[in-house]
Write an enzyme that holds these catalytic residues in place. Structure first.
Site, PDB file in Angstrom:
ATOM      1  N   ASP A 142      -2.315   6.534  11.940  1.00 19.54           N
ATOM      2  CA  ASP A 142      -1.479   5.964  10.889  1.00 19.54           C
ATOM      3  C   ASP A 142      -0.198   6.793  10.788  1.00 19.54           C
ATOM      4  O   ASP A 142      -0.214   7.940  10.335  1.00 19.54           O
ATOM      5  CB  ASP A 142      -2.240   5.991   9.558  1.00 19.54           C
ATOM      6  CG  ASP A 142      -1.425   5.430   8.394  1.00 19.54           C
ATOM      7  OD1 ASP A 142      -0.271   5.021   8.606  1.00 19.54           O
ATOM      8  OD2 ASP A 142      -1.951   5.418   7.267  1.00 19.54           O
ATOM      9  N   HIS A 195       1.834   5.461   6.416  1.00 20.63           N
ATOM     10  CA  HIS A 195       1.570   6.032   5.102  1.00 20.63           C
ATOM     11  C   HIS A 195       1.798   7.541   5.142  1.00 20.63           C
ATOM     12  O   HIS A 195       2.056   8.101   6.208  1.00 20.63           O
ATOM     13  CB  HIS A 195       0.142   5.713   4.664  1.00 20.63           C
ATOM     14  CG  HIS A 195      -0.116   4.240   4.547  1.00 20.63           C
ATOM     15  ND1 HIS A 195      -0.631   3.490   5.580  1.00 20.63           N
ATOM     16  CD2 HIS A 195       0.076   3.378   3.522  1.00 20.63           C
ATOM     17  CE1 HIS A 195      -0.749   2.224   5.207  1.00 20.63           C
ATOM     18  NE2 HIS A 195      -0.318   2.130   3.961  1.00 20.63           N
ATOM     19  N   SER A 215       0.816  -1.214   0.000  1.00 20.35           N
ATOM     20  CA  SER A 215       0.000   0.000   0.000  1.00 20.35           C
ATOM     21  C   SER A 215       0.849   1.264   0.000  1.00 20.35           C
ATOM     22  O   SER A 215       0.355   2.346  -0.340  1.00 20.35           O
ATOM     23  CB  SER A 215      -0.943   0.008   1.203  1.00 20.35           C
ATOM     24  OG  SER A 215      -0.215   0.016   2.410  1.00 20.35           O
TER      25      SER A 215
END
Length: 542
Positions: free
Chosen positions: A514, A517, A263
């Site tokens: 998060d 990312h 990802s």
């Protein structure tokens, strides 16, 4: 007085002879050029031009030397022969990497594997958001007795730049660094420099890119600060130009760029699309196997393939591993990648964080280890998740540089650092409230990130030694520079839920977040500036 000479004069009679002399001279020059061309074909200057890039096209271009560094990681075979790389030719600063791991041959034979002298504890947690996890446990004991030299102070006279230069523990971990030729005339090390504030801001906004994944839409999810969007990377010895979408499309005319991996690869691919979208809206030609975006003006295709480990995986039962648990054949590349590889001109690879997920490691059809899975404690685990990552990198890169029908450029993006502070993603780790890059001297070394990078670079150079096709392999070394960008993650702003918790509770516990990312726009756009510079140097022959 007349302007013309009388008939039969010496001036007129000598003219034909002068023409003959000129004709002979031109013929001689033509012969010289033909001979020179033949000599250049026999002894091309291409190898000199390739010296401007710090990458390797074939084994013959690598100056291999024995490294004094002793790798404490698991040996890949009983054979203890030294084949490490301690230096890369200094005339190739383009993708300078840390080197010096004195591992034995990468091919895993049917021999007894050894434990590391100081084994790295496998990560004992899954991945955040049900997808990617914190592969760093902030376990500083992973790398012991390592000299830590803080980065040098900012190069900017006003102190506004945040330096990522200087000596770090990585140089101790990986032995002698390759000497960088930083002459501006022949290119420079793109990966040592500093962050500076750019008032021009990003090339797009969260409102001008319709393909932006919501989890990376930090402004759309309510993040109150925006300064993180304005910091740009400045190499110490040269400039990294802002991304020129039109130039990129022209350079890539008729070609395909593929982002392959996890990802974080998706994160980078969407950044590329967001930038290009500002000059041309692409056509979606994707299918269930891969995303494909076509730019009609230049016939450029941007592709994204999902491959979380880059090697072959299955759920079938093997030996004492039951059906349903993911099995990773560490010595076999992902079949889908190999199938489509000849159709790609540039490939950008991303992997590493999925080695925190549960999986079983298989070599030569035998179970040799596992992550979050090892039911029989009486059996000796031979490969942990760190070693498995290194083997997987060598496997996929070796398959690419030996593929008989691939002639493109492969860019291995180095390990992307996360910034969970105070714990892992599920044990109180947080990047809440980080609004600016770390200043020089503030960087907290992450032992897990360092050793994952070491294994990745080792696999990279082992693959180079196996190269047999005409493709090119480059390392995009972003790890150290992005260690300073703890401000660039979504943190708690990972959803548009108006009721989400964004601050620490009364007990000090941070909200779910998060820190792996990257926000878009944000630091991840720099990766594509680097990709464009790599492509420009390759295709322009600069």
């Amino acid at each position: 007085m007349t302007l013309s000479s009388p008939k039969g004069s010496s001036a007129i009679s000598s003219f034909p002879r002068s023409l003959s002399v000129i004709a002979v001279a031109v013929g001689g020059l033509a012969m010289f050029l033909m001979v020179a061309s033949l000599l250049l074909v026999s002894h091309p200057i291409g190898s000199t031009v390739r010296g401007y890039f710090y990458g390797v096209d074939s084994l013959s271009e690598v100056d291999l030397a024995v490294s004094p560094y002793n790798d404490s990681g698991v040996a890949h075979s009983v054979d203890k022969s030294v084949d490490g790389v301690s230096e890369v030719p200094s005339s190739k600063p383009f993708s300078e990497v840390y080197t010096g791991s004195n591992d034995s041959s990468a091919s895993v034979e049917n021999k007894e594997l050894e434990y590391p002298v100081n084994p790295v504890p496998p990560v004992s947690s899954g991945l955040p958001l049900g997808e990617e996890g914190n592969s760093s446990s902030k376990n500083d004991k992973l790398i012991e007795n390592t000299e830590i030299t803080k980065p040098v102070s900012s190069d900017a006279p006003d102190g506004s730049a945040y330096s990522a230069s200087g000596t770090t523990p990585l140089s101790t971990l990986l032995g002698k660094r390759a000497a960088a030729n930083t002459s501006v005339e022949i290119g420079c090390d793109l990966y040592r420099g500093s962050w500076f504030y750019d008032s021009l801001g990003p090339l797009y906004t969260n409102n001008t890119c319709p393909v932006l994944t919501q989890m990376q839409n930090c402004q759309g999810n309510g993040r109150p600060d925006k300064e993180y969007e304005n910091w740009r990377w400045k190499p110490s010895q040269c400039d990294l130009p802002r991304f020129d979408a039109k130039k990129f499309l022209e350079l890539m005319r008729g070609k395909t760029l593929a982002f392959i991996g996890d990802s974080v690869a998706r994160n980078q691919m969407e950044s590329m699309l967001c930038i290009l979208w500002q000059v041309e809206v692409p056509k979606n030609r994707g299918n269930r196997r891969m995303q494909r975006w076509y730019f009609k003006s230049t016939s450029v295709m941007i592709v994204r393939m999902w491959s979380s480990w880059l090697v072959h995986q299955s759920n079938e039962a093997i030996d004492f591993a039951p059906e349903g648990v993911v099995k990773l054949n560490l010595d076999a590349p992902d079949k889908d990648i190999m199938e489509f590889l000849p159709k790609f001109d540039v490939v950008v690879l991303s992997s590493g964080h999925w080695f925190a997920k549960q999986s079983v490691y298989v070599l030569d059809n035998k179970i040799v280890g596992g992550q979050l899975w090892w039911p029989d404690k009486s059996r000796k685990m031979k490969v942990n998740n760190v070693e498995a990552f290194g083997i997987s990198v060598e496997t996929i890169l070796s398959a690419i540089v030996t593929h008989p029908n691939f002639t493109g450029v492969t860019i291995l993006r180095s390990y992307s650092p996360d910034h969970y502070e105070g714990g892992a993603w599920n044990t109180g780790g947080s990047c809440t409230g980080k609004v600016r890059p770390l200043a020089a001297g503030e960087l907290v070394e992450n032992g897990f990130t360092n050793i994952m990078l070491e294994k990745q670079v080792t696999g990279f150079y082992r693959a180079i030694k196996k190269a047999s096709n005409k493709s090119k392999l480059r390392l995009m070394d972003i790890t150290e520079a992005f260690g300073y960008r703890h401000d660039g993650h979504p943190g708690p702003y990972r959803s548009p839920d108006p009721n989400k918790i964004t601050k620490r509770g009364p007990d000090g516990k941070p909200p779910p977040q998060d820190c792996l990312h990257w926000c878009m726009p944000g630091p991840v756009d720099t990766w594509n500036e680097l990709v464009l510079e790599i492509i420009r140097r390759e295709l322009d022959g600069d």
